[in-house]
Design a protein around this motif. Sequence first.
Motif, PDB file in Angstrom:
ATOM      1  N   VAL A  37       0.862  -1.175   0.000  1.00  0.00           N
ATOM      2  CA  VAL A  37       0.000   0.000   0.000  1.00  0.00           C
ATOM      3  C   VAL A  37       0.903   1.231   0.000  1.00  0.00           C
ATOM      4  N   SER A  38       0.747   2.086  -0.992  1.00  0.00           N
ATOM      5  CA  SER A  38       1.486   3.347  -1.028  1.00  0.00           C
ATOM      6  C   SER A  38       0.611   4.410  -0.385  1.00  0.00           C
ATOM      7  N   ILE A  39       1.003   4.890   0.783  1.00  0.00           N
ATOM      8  CA  ILE A  39       0.184   5.863   1.510  1.00  0.00           C
ATOM      9  C   ILE A  39       0.330   7.230   0.851  1.00  0.00           C
ATOM     10  N   GLU A  40      -0.789   7.805   0.479  1.00  0.00           N
ATOM     11  CA  GLU A  40      -0.805   9.118  -0.164  1.00  0.00           C
ATOM     12  C   GLU A  40      -1.138  10.209   0.845  1.00  0.00           C
ATOM     13  N   GLY A  41      -0.708  11.429   0.520  1.00  0.00           N
ATOM     14  CA  GLY A  41      -1.075  12.560   1.365  1.00  0.00           C
ATOM     15  C   GLY A  41      -2.581  12.694   1.486  1.00  0.00           C
ATOM     16  N   GLY A  42      -3.288  12.381   0.383  1.00  0.00           N
ATOM     17  CA  GLY A  42      -4.743  12.426   0.421  1.00  0.00           C
ATOM     18  C   GLY A  42      -5.336  11.411   1.369  1.00  0.00           C
ATOM     19  N   ASP A  43      -4.628  10.305   1.610  1.00  0.00           N
ATOM     20  CA  ASP A  43      -5.117   9.310   2.571  1.00  0.00           C
ATOM     21  C   ASP A  43      -5.168   9.905   3.980  1.00  0.00           C
TER      22      ASP A  43
END
Length: 320
Positions: A37-43
């Motif tokens: 899982v690539s955690i995004e700033g939007g997450d």
Amino acid sequence: MKAAVYYQNGGPEVLKYEDVPDPVCHPKGVVIRVEAVSIEGGDTLNRWHGPLLTKPHVVGYQAGGEIVEVGSEVTNLRVGQKVATSYNFGSHAALRSVPARSAWPVPKGFDVKLASTIPVTFGTAADCLFEFGRLKAGETVLVQAGASGVGVAAIQLAKRAGATVLATASSDERLERLKPLGLDHGINYRTDDVVKSVMKITNNRGVDLVVDPVGGATLQGSLLSLAYRGRVSMVGAAGREPMTVDVSPLMAGNRSLTGVFLGAEIGTERAHNMIQRLIEEAARGELKVVIDRTFPLSEAGAAHAYIESRNAVGRVLLIP
């Protein structure tokens, strides 16, 4: 399946590691077994104040893994294929269901963990620079939050396109780590005035283009850093500050401010093909994916807290 979920918005502490029902495969979609899982700033922004589209909610845009189920109407993907995926939610889990249009095949031999980070970050950076930023060789670019996922991608893409690249970060150490990616001039925004530094570096001309994923007070500095006919691609609100800016500097210098949201076009042929091309370029070693740290999916709260500490350079991954 196991997933990192929450029942209410809030800080990283709201994330819990629980069993939830397996996702259902849509006739026009696929289900993947998540490998990263690539955690995004939007997450993290969605965790703070976004809508809870599932109960409990499984947040997250990006994940890579192996297809384990294919919808009855899907003909271009197959079980066993490795893909990178991007969708509105559902990445923080052992399995995820996405539309087939939101899955990009990973070239053989390319690590799916690296591929998992590419669609949103590199796709967004490319749109900020080229589709909406109209970057040309020989121009000067300022990348705000250069150590972020979008920042790391934008630095590389801008340099490859023949631009001079400036970037901001919160420490000299983070800026040093960006130099091998193509950074020409680093600005520590905690110790230096960004606008004054930009003007000094450019002999008071300013930059042709700013990529700004931060917003808030940073956006004002982006506008004031522009050269005549300069452009700002505003792509986020990572700073979590009110978007209150004085736009009068735009008119005086025939400058422009453009909002960029990859999600509005990610399903189009143009954007889909652009993201596939970026994945293939990374697989050939033409672009570098930077992974700062990995956490087990069970420690999603700690991973979100680490991202919010602003110490990372590049992407933070969760491994189910």
